[in-house]
Motif scaffolding. Sequence first.
Motif, PDB file in Angstrom:
ATOM      1  N   PHE A   1       2.125  -3.704   9.819  1.00  0.00           N
ATOM      2  CA  PHE A   1       1.046  -3.531  10.026  1.00  0.00           C
ATOM      3  C   PHE A   1      -0.407  -2.689   8.971  1.00  0.00           C
ATOM      4  O   PHE A   1       0.766  -1.764   8.906  1.00  0.00           O
TER       5      PHE A   1
ATOM      6  N   GLU B   1       3.428   7.289  12.332  1.00  0.00           N
ATOM      7  CA  GLU B   1       2.275   5.387  11.817  1.00  0.00           C
ATOM      8  C   GLU B   1       1.515   5.848  13.223  1.00  0.00           C
ATOM      9  O   GLU B   1       1.518   5.302  13.905  1.00  0.00           O
ATOM     10  N   THR B   2      -0.533   5.948  12.525  1.00  0.00           N
ATOM     11  CA  THR B   2      -0.973   6.095  13.625  1.00  0.00           C
ATOM     12  C   THR B   2      -1.786   4.337  14.976  1.00  0.00           C
ATOM     13  O   THR B   2      -1.415   4.703  15.964  1.00  0.00           O
ATOM     14  N   LEU B   3      -1.157   3.521  13.842  1.00  0.00           N
ATOM     15  CA  LEU B   3      -1.208   2.658  14.649  1.00  0.00           C
ATOM     16  C   LEU B   3       0.157   2.345  16.227  1.00  0.00           C
ATOM     17  O   LEU B   3      -0.128   1.332  16.897  1.00  0.00           O
TER      18      LEU B   3
ATOM     19  N   THR C   1      -1.848  -6.557  14.078  1.00  0.00           N
ATOM     20  CA  THR C   1      -1.203  -6.380  14.979  1.00  0.00           C
ATOM     21  C   THR C   1      -1.902  -6.732  16.640  1.00  0.00           C
ATOM     22  O   THR C   1      -1.409  -7.319  17.321  1.00  0.00           O
ATOM     23  N   LEU C   2      -2.993  -5.961  16.877  1.00  0.00           N
ATOM     24  CA  LEU C   2      -3.955  -5.468  18.042  1.00  0.00           C
ATOM     25  C   LEU C   2      -4.078  -7.069  18.096  1.00  0.00           C
ATOM     26  O   LEU C   2      -3.814  -7.823  19.641  1.00  0.00           O
TER      27      LEU C   2
ATOM     28  N   SER D   1       2.093   1.210   7.764  1.00  0.00           N
ATOM     29  CA  SER D   1       3.367   1.292   8.690  1.00  0.00           C
ATOM     30  C   SER D   1       3.903   2.219   7.738  1.00  0.00           C
ATOM     31  O   SER D   1       3.669   2.002   6.856  1.00  0.00           O
TER      32      SER D   1
ATOM     33  N   VAL E   1      -1.492   4.064  18.826  1.00  0.00           N
ATOM     34  CA  VAL E   1      -2.600   3.714  19.059  1.00  0.00           C
ATOM     35  C   VAL E   1      -1.880   2.926  20.065  1.00  0.00           C
ATOM     36  O   VAL E   1      -2.381   2.330  21.372  1.00  0.00           O
ATOM     37  N   LYS E   2      -1.000   1.735  20.050  1.00  0.00           N
ATOM     38  CA  LYS E   2      -0.251   0.872  20.562  1.00  0.00           C
ATOM     39  C   LYS E   2       0.338   0.938  22.158  1.00  0.00           C
ATOM     40  O   LYS E   2      -0.572   0.996  23.240  1.00  0.00           O
TER      41      LYS E   2
ATOM     42  N   ILE F   1      -7.201   0.703   8.971  1.00  0.00           N
ATOM     43  CA  ILE F   1      -6.119   1.430  10.845  1.00  0.00           C
ATOM     44  C   ILE F   1      -7.387   1.640  11.766  1.00  0.00           C
ATOM     45  O   ILE F   1      -7.484   1.597  12.830  1.00  0.00           O
TER      46      ILE F   1
ATOM     47  N   GLU G   1      -8.384  -1.315  13.813  1.00  0.00           N
ATOM     48  CA  GLU G   1      -7.160  -1.831  15.168  1.00  0.00           C
ATOM     49  C   GLU G   1      -7.832  -0.193  15.930  1.00  0.00           C
ATOM     50  O   GLU G   1      -7.627  -0.744  16.682  1.00  0.00           O
ATOM     51  N   ARG G   2      -8.509   0.887  15.383  1.00  0.00           N
ATOM     52  CA  ARG G   2      -8.305   1.567  16.656  1.00  0.00           C
ATOM     53  C   ARG G   2      -9.382   1.257  17.617  1.00  0.00           C
ATOM     54  O   ARG G   2      -9.961   1.182  18.646  1.00  0.00           O
TER      55      ARG G   2
END
Length: 1944
Positions: A735, A1830-1832, A1936-1937, A738, A1835-1836, A1897, A1900-1901
């Motif tokens: 993602f 890894e920010t996402l 991903t999201l 990553s 978030v995940k 990123i 996605e957030r």
Amino acid sequence: MGVKKKKEMQVTALTICHQDLQTLRALADVEGKNLASLLLHCVQLTDGVSQIRYVKQIVPLLEKADKNGTCDSTIRSCLDILAGIYLCLSLKNPLKKVLASSLNGLPEFFLSEAVQSFTSRLQEELNTADLYSYRKVIDNISSCMENFNLGRTSVSNLLKNVLHFLQKSLIEISEENRKFAGNRIVQTQLMNDLLVCTRVSVMVVQKVQGFQRIHLNISSSPMWQNMCGLLGIFTKFLSDDDLLQTIQSTSGLAVVLFIKTMFHPPEKIPDLISSMLLHSVDCTSVPEWFLNCCRRLCGADVPQPALLFLCQGTLTMLDWQNARMGPRGEALLLDTVHVLFTLSSQIKESTLEMFLSRILASWTNSAIHVLESSSPSLKDSLNGNSSIVKRLLEYVYTHWEHPLDALRHQTKIIFRNILQMHQLTIENSDLATDHFIVELTESLLRLEWHIKGKYTCLGCLVDYVGVEHILALAKTIPSQILEVMGDQSLVPYASDLLETMFKNHKSHLKSQTVDSAWIDEWHDTWVSPLLLILCEGNLDQKSYVIDYYLPKLLNCNPESLSYMVKILQTSADAKTGSYNSRGALGALMACLRTARAHGHLQSAADAWGNLVTSARIKQGLIHQHCQVRLDTLGLLCESNRSTEIISPEEMQWIQFFITYNLNNPSPGVRQQICSLLKKLFCRIQESSQVLYKLEQSKAKCEPENEFTKQHPSVSLQQYKNFMSSICNGLFEALFPGSSYPTRFSALTILGSMAEVFPVPEGGVQTVYQLSHDIDIGRLETLIECFTSTFEEVKILAFDLLMKLPKTIVQFLDSEKLQGLFQAALELSKSTKPYDCVTASYLLNFLIWQNALPSSLSAYLKTQQVACEDGDKSAAVVERNTLMVIECLLENLEEEISQAENSLLQAAASFPMYGRVHCITGALQKLSLNLQLANEWRPVVEKLLLTSYRLSAVVSPVIQSSSPEGLIPMDTDSESASRLQTILNEIQPRDTNDYFNQAKILKERDSFDLKDLNASVRSIDASAESKGKEGKTCDVTAQMVLVCCWRSMKEVALLLGTLCQLLPMQSAPESPDGSLTVEQVKEIGDYFKHHLLQSRHRGAFELAYTGFVKLTEVLNRCPDVGLQKLPEQWLQNVLEEVKCSDPSSKLCATRRSAGIPFYIQALLASEPKKGKMDLLKITMKELISLAGPTDDSQSTVPQVHALNILRALFRDTRLGENIIPYVSDGAKAAILGFTSPVWAVRNSSTLLFSTLITRIFGVKRGKDELSKKNRMTGSEFFSRFPELYPFLLKQLEAVASTVDSDIGELNRHPSMFLLLLVLGRLYPSPMDGTYSALSMAPFVPFIMRCGRSPVYRSREMAARALVPFVLIDEIPNTVRTLLAELPNCTDQHFRQNHIHGTLLQVFHLLQAFSDSKYRMNTYLQQELADIAVCTKAKLWLAKRQNPCLVTRAVYIDVLFLLTRCLDKAAKGSQPVLEHLGLWEEVRGIISGSELITGFPYTFTVPGLPQYLQSLTKLAITTVLAVAAKDGGQRRDVPISLSQLLESSFPEVRLLTLESLLERFSAAAPRLGEKGLPPLLKNMGGTFLMLAIKENHPECFCKILKILHCMDSSEWLPQTEQYIQLTPKEFLIWTMDIASNERSEIQSIALRLASKMIAHHMQTCEETRDSVAPKLQQWVQLVVASCGDNCPPESRLAAAEVLTSTAPCFLTNVHPILGLQDTLALWRCVLTLLQSEEQAVRDAATETVMTTMSQENTCQSTEFAFCQVDASIALTLALAVLCDLLKQWDQLEPGLPVLLGWLLGEDDDLTAHVESTHQVEGDYLFEKAEVNFWAETLIFVKYLYKHIFGLLSKSSWHPLSPERLHHFQRTASKQYRLISQLFRELPPTAEFLKTVDFMRLRIQEERTLACLRLLAFLEGKEGADILAVRASDSPTEVNQLTLQRTEAAF
């Protein structure tokens, strides 16, 4: 893990001449049943394997003919043809061996005919006159002698002719070899022919019957003459050093064999050979033929190699069995070993040393044969106490640490044979009780465990005497050996010894008991220490024990597994482990993994059902310790059966593991994870093939087994689903944002999947294909991986794309491909170095996928390529490569033209090196077989010319005297004139005249532009430089430099690649190559020019890399002229170095710059199997230049020589070939250190440092003089005997004048180096008395060096003395040294003498007290005697001695004695009290300045050292007296309070450190209850010290002590001692935490947190008083967690959060407000994403603490478990959401969580603007980057837990107003992102990677937040999210999201 396919046998088919073929056709019968028909069918086949079947039918057919009793002409002709076939086949063809084997069974009736045919055909072969056909004939003679009766008979019949042919061959081949001197390729072949011919001569003499009667023949017979001729040739070979040593070695065998065959009577042969070895041949008593043939060996000047190989021949060719040669043979045996001993002290060349060790081992084997039936005198000469055996042992001891593995192996053989020899010489068969064996065993056990030879020798002893005797001497030896298994270099030796011992022990115990009672003792001895290591040992130790020791133990006794598992299961809950400890769970997993991998578990089901539970498996998969996770994964993946089925449960566990373990920061762990998963995939592939077969067979009546528990189709479908699921997870891991570890792991695993499950060919079925799971989104994801700044990710992505089918490129349309190509071209001219790497991979991808734009075809003149179908793919790749290179070349030429006008503009806009890098990258992927050779030639020519042009543009910068330092680092706008200034400054005007005169730098206001070199073009003096697009750009000097050196680097690599990959023309006009000879020479001249004149290290290091490629090609080139180029270049450069003077262009600064690299490349490419003549010539020349000289003009060559020698000694490729020159190099370095010229001294120092590493190995420990980097004196001087007299003479010269009476200060610079070498030697208890290289003569000189006026030299002399004195001799030496000290009444003495002597005493005592194998009673007695001597000189520790330095050392000696002697034996008075030493010590302290104060008003030399020594002694005294008096402070010379109040910080600091150590040790156990009475109730003292202390280190220690103490003891005393209330003291502490530096800030934060926790646990009134300050404390904690904080602060914050978690994070009734509580939780989450592993581990402890509380332990399934930070992040969020629900704070808490999700702290517009601003800044400047977070992922996890929390809630936590506010905010941000995406260029992922990734990123957030808000509003959210911000303009792949709802 997969089964390897058996390699198909390749057999070359046999053929016959046309005449024989016609003969067979004529003789073949119609039915095809006779031998001629069989042979005809055979030769007409083209497959050699099929022909073998026909050959095997020959003899059965002849056996049928034999029954008829006929041998007609047909059979005769066929036999004749068979003989021709046999002799035509090559030696290695299997058909030859099959034919010989068949003909060995020939019926006797046909033998005579067959012999006649073979003899006739062999005679024809022997008559050949072509020298280059001799080898084939020699091979045929050899094959005839090898297990082939017909052949041997034929050779016997033609013996005279064979001998004549061999003699002729040897003469002519050796003459041809001489003619081709210098042509290595031809010489290598000719040398090999000589070797084979020599071996065949030996074989013929050995195997042909009748040679034993040769002495009866008359001397004039031809055969005798041939024998004499051959003997003479072999004698000549033996002494010819130009031949390979293998030829000399074989000639030595031949000489002895021929003498044995020809000499008469045979009884005198031993005497004759003995006289040859001893140079005592009596020429009057030997035959004339012998003198004529062997005269070279009869003189006194026989070369050492010849003598050595004669010894080898003697031992190999004479019959030593059963003492058949009698007493003369025994005498010869003894003479031989004495000659070998002499040679061992003379030979230093590594290959000869290897020969010598093998020959010595061979001698011991011969001695064993003779001893089996020898005379008593020989047994006396060879028993264990004899001089010969002692010399052999000495050889073993000095060579068992030799760098050559093979030589170390020979020492083991020699040692084992010594034991067998001794056993044969004694009558008593019990070796264990023999005095020699017992003494040998004890001496071996006394050795340090770092000596590798100790292990092998002990292993041999165990084999001979049994392990029980060794265990009786050292019962703890298993534990001792396991302790050293943390050292990787010792692990193989230790594990082999342990295996030998426990196997021997098991056999011994089983032989003594009839039942299984022995097992308990065996387990106690060998298994119990293992379990202790597995649970409590350090990481390396455990890993090596598991890898090396555990498998061997289980293989020896598999039943021990259940014993280990039982013990570990019981302790797994108690010893759970941590981030630095595996615990019992880790040990359990390691044992099970090893057992399963080696087949000790029957099946996986047994393991899961009986040995370990599912919960334990999951705990292991996410354990905090990485090795526990690896072992658990290994348990699931590894199996000894490659077809074992993977169960569904195992698949679930592996998916669970992959989810949380891709982002591992350790490269080693990542590699192991990927390797284990690849093994799993191999098991799936192998077992799926079995399942397919079962499915096809449909065998329903088979017995129940693992393959039939469910239908095969079900298992296959499970496999397919599992692999697809893995693939989905791995692509989701790629993602946006990553981390590098995640991408590396995901791409590596995907690559393994593509490799293990290839595209099926033929009818092969495969359970899975990766290409089926690839869509356009995933393809673009892989291509986007090229944008990673880590090249490993680019490589992995490219390799994965290459493994996929070519059809995948169809997913991309032509517009996308055009965009990729344009992006690659743009990136190839970027100023960012990593962009050109991205461009290279993009272009290679397009080339290999045949996806280039059609417009490029204009660059290819020939559109069609004639090729076969199989070569179409390679032809297309070659065509595409050619087009791309021509395109890049055209752009590069245009840019060079502009750079020639403006280098400034080039550096700013198109730095050129990127284009060259892309060209090199395209060439490296090219096949060697070019099909467009005509098209390549002009391209190559243009490439070379362009490279030279580019080099000419940038070389003025690189060849300047200081390209880095003289360029001004400014950013003014006068760019063009600044570049002129730069180019003016960097002209290579430097000379080497700094050796003779000083240079004066003149100040200049302006630069004179007239001095510019004519090659530098004038530049328009514009104010700013403009790029192609017309935009202005300011250029820093850094950009100019990077542009220049990288361009040089890429040109060098391109030229090297061209030489390496492209074929060379064999003739000037030949069409078979792309490079001409002239072009190769030009390339060589280019490298020479730039390596010898470049000053920039980056430029010449990379030029060296390219030049190495060229030299390797030249050495393999068949053209003699090109072969000799390296030799010519080497001679030229050596001559240039030799003649260099201050006016030379060669650079004598910068460690001679590129000159050492140039010579290194020329020497390193020389074939290692040859004689290394170039190395010998070069080293001889350099050693002579490096020596000291009186001629000032030769100083520059000396500097060059020293620098070149350093580079050569560092080069590992030269290996052991460089070792013979170490002695001369060391001499040059030591003597050069005395030079008056600084440059010579500097180069000598660097050379010496390299030699130390080369001799003693790379430093493997923190201790500078660790024994791992030392060797015994005997070993050192036996390897470098020339250094013994040199070092002794130098040391004597230094010592004789070190303290002259005239009082002059003579520093003796070489003393430092001498002592440095000698300090690394140590005496071994194994050193024999026969060595002439004793270390004793050095001792008095080293002692005298202790009188040096230089402090450091005295210290080094003391350290160097220790290893020269044996442990037993230390007490006497110390007493002697103490006696030399002056008395207080002496009038004249020197403090330097006293100081040097005391240092020697101190270091000797330290070594003696640390010795591990001294008995304690012996130690105490010797130290007591030394203490008595010490009392006599106590005045040196008192004020009578005015020198503080010597006082300090004497006090250190006293401190050491008190520490060692302050223990009373049972029933006796302590030694110190008995001697009255304590009384003296108390007197010294009472009379010291610590009591009376210091009269000094200024700093006195040695004051800090004296204070520290005195304080250490005072603290020891105070604590000892207090312990003795039970806390009554009587008779204490000084109190701790006095020490703490000293005005000297050194005193306070030492005291505080000592107290902190005691408080820290007591804190975990009993608090103050565990302290001695003297240290209790000191809280008030430390409070007052804390307020007054102004020394930072002391203040820090005071705070640490307060933190260790129980706060309830000292906090109530604050008002009494410092007039501050507890609340005020808390405020004071927090102020310190806010303002002080990091270490003090960290401990102040910990202390404040401890006080707050104390207040919270006390009465409510106290809690309320502190409550207002809690918010300030929260702010402190939050401030300590920021990314800009140092790791110490973040660690402190994590520990504070852990300690206060029950109070503030998980309290059922929150003490803090919700905002503050959530702020602390946010700190935990931030720390869990920290880049530092230690911080993440500390934060994980916080999470584990929160999970283990009573109200939170049900929140997750991993309560009370040790977990890793990767899963701790989601567990922390789970606990937090559960707590919000418990606290009923969902409504106020949800907005905060949504803010975390949306990233409200990030200002997106500001980020984008700052990025645009930074683009024009300095080249390498960058902000702080967290490469792990890894920010996402955050978030995940956050999305998942918020969604779960909302799903379970029956009410809406947000009001409609708040909900709409959040929706407006998120929608606004989403629109902003869309706008920013539209502003990006079409291929923004490549051209604006940072902006693009940040927007992705944030997108996605925002999407995640919008989904949650939609859910809260009661909508699905699909309609508002149908079109994404990034889709339309750039067609990016789905992320991903959005791809899967399950992601969150």
